[in-house]
Design a protein around this motif. Structure first.
Motif, PDB file in Angstrom:
ATOM      1  N   VAL A 192     -26.126   0.638  10.036  1.00 54.07           N
ATOM      2  CA  VAL A 192     -27.077   0.047  10.871  1.00 54.07           C
ATOM      3  C   VAL A 192     -28.317  -0.030  10.016  1.00 54.07           C
ATOM      4  CG1 VAL A 192     -28.157   0.128  12.960  1.00 54.07           C
ATOM      5  CG2 VAL A 192     -25.996   1.102  12.911  1.00 54.07           C
ATOM      6  N   ILE A 193     -28.889   1.136   9.387  1.00 48.83           N
ATOM      7  CA  ILE A 193     -30.124   0.713   8.517  1.00 48.83           C
ATOM      8  C   ILE A 193     -29.791  -0.118   7.549  1.00 48.83           C
ATOM      9  CG2 ILE A 193     -31.596   2.262   6.881  1.00 48.83           C
ATOM     10  CD1 ILE A 193     -30.876   4.647   8.568  1.00 48.83           C
ATOM     11  N   MET A 194     -28.725  -0.299   6.901  1.00 48.17           N
ATOM     12  CA  MET A 194     -28.591  -1.263   5.735  1.00 48.17           C
ATOM     13  C   MET A 194     -28.732  -2.812   6.402  1.00 48.17           C
ATOM     14  SD  MET A 194     -28.598   0.428   2.969  1.00 48.17           S
ATOM     15  CE  MET A 194     -28.156  -1.157   1.863  1.00 48.17           C
ATOM     16  N   GLU A 195     -28.167  -2.768   7.641  1.00 47.51           N
ATOM     17  CA  GLU A 195     -28.371  -4.231   8.357  1.00 47.51           C
ATOM     18  C   GLU A 195     -29.677  -4.736   8.432  1.00 47.51           C
ATOM     19  OE1 GLU A 195     -26.240  -4.310  11.970  1.00 47.51           O
ATOM     20  OE2 GLU A 195     -24.344  -3.794  10.986  1.00 47.51           O
ATOM     21  N   GLY A 196     -30.717  -3.592   8.788  1.00 48.67           N
ATOM     22  CA  GLY A 196     -32.104  -3.757   9.064  1.00 48.67           C
ATOM     23  C   GLY A 196     -32.585  -4.214   7.993  1.00 48.67           C
ATOM     24  N   ILE A 197     -32.493  -3.555   6.554  1.00 44.26           N
ATOM     25  CA  ILE A 197     -32.784  -3.884   5.343  1.00 44.26           C
ATOM     26  C   ILE A 197     -32.429  -5.236   4.873  1.00 44.26           C
ATOM     27  CG2 ILE A 197     -32.568  -3.125   2.987  1.00 44.26           C
ATOM     28  CD1 ILE A 197     -32.677  -0.109   3.818  1.00 44.26           C
ATOM     29  N   ARG A 253     -28.330   6.230  16.335  1.00 43.74           N
ATOM     30  CA  ARG A 253     -27.007   6.829  16.623  1.00 43.74           C
ATOM     31  C   ARG A 253     -26.341   6.141  17.502  1.00 43.74           C
ATOM     32  NH1 ARG A 253     -28.165  12.950  17.432  1.00 43.74           N
ATOM     33  NH2 ARG A 253     -25.989  12.761  17.867  1.00 43.74           N
ATOM     34  N   GLU A 254     -27.024   5.895  18.665  1.00 40.29           N
ATOM     35  CA  GLU A 254     -26.210   5.419  20.017  1.00 40.29           C
ATOM     36  C   GLU A 254     -25.486   4.094  19.341  1.00 40.29           C
ATOM     37  OE1 GLU A 254     -28.006   3.621  23.684  1.00 40.29           O
ATOM     38  OE2 GLU A 254     -28.501   5.265  23.336  1.00 40.29           O
ATOM     39  N   ILE A 255     -26.332   3.207  18.842  1.00 41.31           N
ATOM     40  CA  ILE A 255     -25.987   1.831  18.256  1.00 41.31           C
ATOM     41  C   ILE A 255     -24.495   2.252  17.381  1.00 41.31           C
ATOM     42  CG2 ILE A 255     -26.432  -0.206  16.719  1.00 41.31           C
ATOM     43  CD1 ILE A 255     -29.417   0.358  17.593  1.00 41.31           C
ATOM     44  N   ALA A 256     -24.912   3.010  16.461  1.00 39.59           N
ATOM     45  CA  ALA A 256     -23.718   3.240  15.530  1.00 39.59           C
ATOM     46  C   ALA A 256     -22.560   3.732  16.083  1.00 39.59           C
ATOM     47  CB  ALA A 256     -24.224   4.235  14.383  1.00 39.59           C
ATOM     48  N   PHE A 257     -22.674   4.608  16.994  1.00 31.04           N
ATOM     49  CA  PHE A 257     -21.439   5.323  17.934  1.00 31.04           C
ATOM     50  C   PHE A 257     -20.932   4.176  18.619  1.00 31.04           C
ATOM     51  CE2 PHE A 257     -19.747   6.947  21.647  1.00 31.04           C
ATOM     52  CZ  PHE A 257     -18.760   8.057  21.118  1.00 31.04           C
ATOM     53  N   THR A 258     -21.610   3.212  19.332  1.00 29.35           N
ATOM     54  CA  THR A 258     -21.126   2.268  20.292  1.00 29.35           C
ATOM     55  C   THR A 258     -20.237   1.410  19.260  1.00 29.35           C
ATOM     56  OG1 THR A 258     -22.849   2.244  21.571  1.00 29.35           O
ATOM     57  CG2 THR A 258     -21.532   0.466  21.687  1.00 29.35           C
ATOM     58  N   ARG A 259     -20.712   1.019  17.925  1.00 27.67           N
ATOM     59  CA  ARG A 259     -19.972   0.109  17.258  1.00 27.67           C
ATOM     60  C   ARG A 259     -18.764   0.599  16.241  1.00 27.67           C
ATOM     61  NH1 ARG A 259     -24.406  -2.777  13.843  1.00 27.67           N
ATOM     62  NH2 ARG A 259     -22.564  -3.610  13.076  1.00 27.67           N
ATOM     63  N   ASP A 260     -18.821   2.138  16.350  1.00 26.52           N
ATOM     64  CA  ASP A 260     -18.170   2.702  15.463  1.00 26.52           C
ATOM     65  C   ASP A 260     -18.254   2.671  13.880  1.00 26.52           C
ATOM     66  OD1 ASP A 260     -15.967   4.695  15.131  1.00 26.52           O
ATOM     67  OD2 ASP A 260     -14.365   3.213  14.906  1.00 26.52           O
ATOM     68  N   VAL A 261     -19.689   2.846  13.581  1.00 26.32           N
ATOM     69  CA  VAL A 261     -19.921   2.630  12.251  1.00 26.32           C
ATOM     70  C   VAL A 261     -21.001   3.647  12.140  1.00 26.32           C
ATOM     71  CG1 VAL A 261     -19.824   0.164  12.176  1.00 26.32           C
ATOM     72  CG2 VAL A 261     -21.830   1.182  12.637  1.00 26.32           C
ATOM     73  N   LYS A 262     -21.455   3.975  10.831  1.00 28.68           N
ATOM     74  CA  LYS A 262     -22.379   5.084  10.379  1.00 28.68           C
ATOM     75  C   LYS A 262     -23.680   4.497  10.814  1.00 28.68           C
ATOM     76  CE  LYS A 262     -19.637   7.452   7.280  1.00 28.68           C
ATOM     77  NZ  LYS A 262     -19.278   8.137   6.213  1.00 28.68           N
ATOM     78  N   VAL A 263     -24.819   5.463  10.945  1.00 32.04           N
ATOM     79  CA  VAL A 263     -26.157   5.102  10.951  1.00 32.04           C
ATOM     80  C   VAL A 263     -26.729   4.500   9.670  1.00 32.04           C
ATOM     81  CG1 VAL A 263     -28.519   6.179  11.067  1.00 32.04           C
ATOM     82  CG2 VAL A 263     -26.800   7.069  12.665  1.00 32.04           C
ATOM     83  N   HIS A 264     -26.204   4.835   8.485  1.00 33.46           N
ATOM     84  CA  HIS A 264     -26.474   4.191   7.378  1.00 33.46           C
ATOM     85  C   HIS A 264     -26.278   2.661   7.427  1.00 33.46           C
ATOM     86  CE1 HIS A 264     -25.247   2.683   3.349  1.00 33.46           C
ATOM     87  NE2 HIS A 264     -26.459   3.379   2.842  1.00 33.46           N
TER      88      HIS A 264
END
Length: 103
Positions: free
Chosen positions: A75-80, A62-73
């Motif tokens: 960030v997870i899709m980037e990892g996938i 959530r912190e990463i998503a907030f900092t980048r102004d994106v959704k947690v989804h």
């Protein structure tokens, strides 16, 4: 506007008189394929799944998503996407329906 039927109104308890049937919508004549939740269009090319995360991992995502102004989804899709490519598979974008795959 009519009153919503009770969730427990149809329960039968031992020793109690049977409850009157709750009027509801008429049963459908033809079964639906898979229906999407109310307000959403069906997406047969997408599978819904759940991921169980430790609280601290979720907090950091959530912190990463907030900092980048994106959704947690996102960030997870980037990892996938990174995991797919690390194992020699095409990227998530290349695997989406309607996309031309590279050979």
């Amino acid at each position: 506007m009519s009153k919503r039927p009770s969730l427990i109104g149809g329960l039968s308890l031992p020793g109690a008189a049977p409850a009157a049937p709750v009027p509801g919508p008429a049963p459908e004549t033809a079964p639906k394929a898979e229906s999407a939740p109310a307000g959403r269009k069906p997406r047969p090319d997408v599978v819904h799944t759940s991921v169980y995360l430790p609280k601290e991992v979720h907090r950091r995502l959530r912190e990463i998503a907030f900092t980048r102004d994106v959704k947690v989804h996102d960030v997870i899709m980037e990892g996938i996407d990174a995991a797919l490519q690390r194992h020699g598979h095409p990227s998530v974008d290349a695997l989406k329906p309607g996309r031309k795959r590279e050979a």
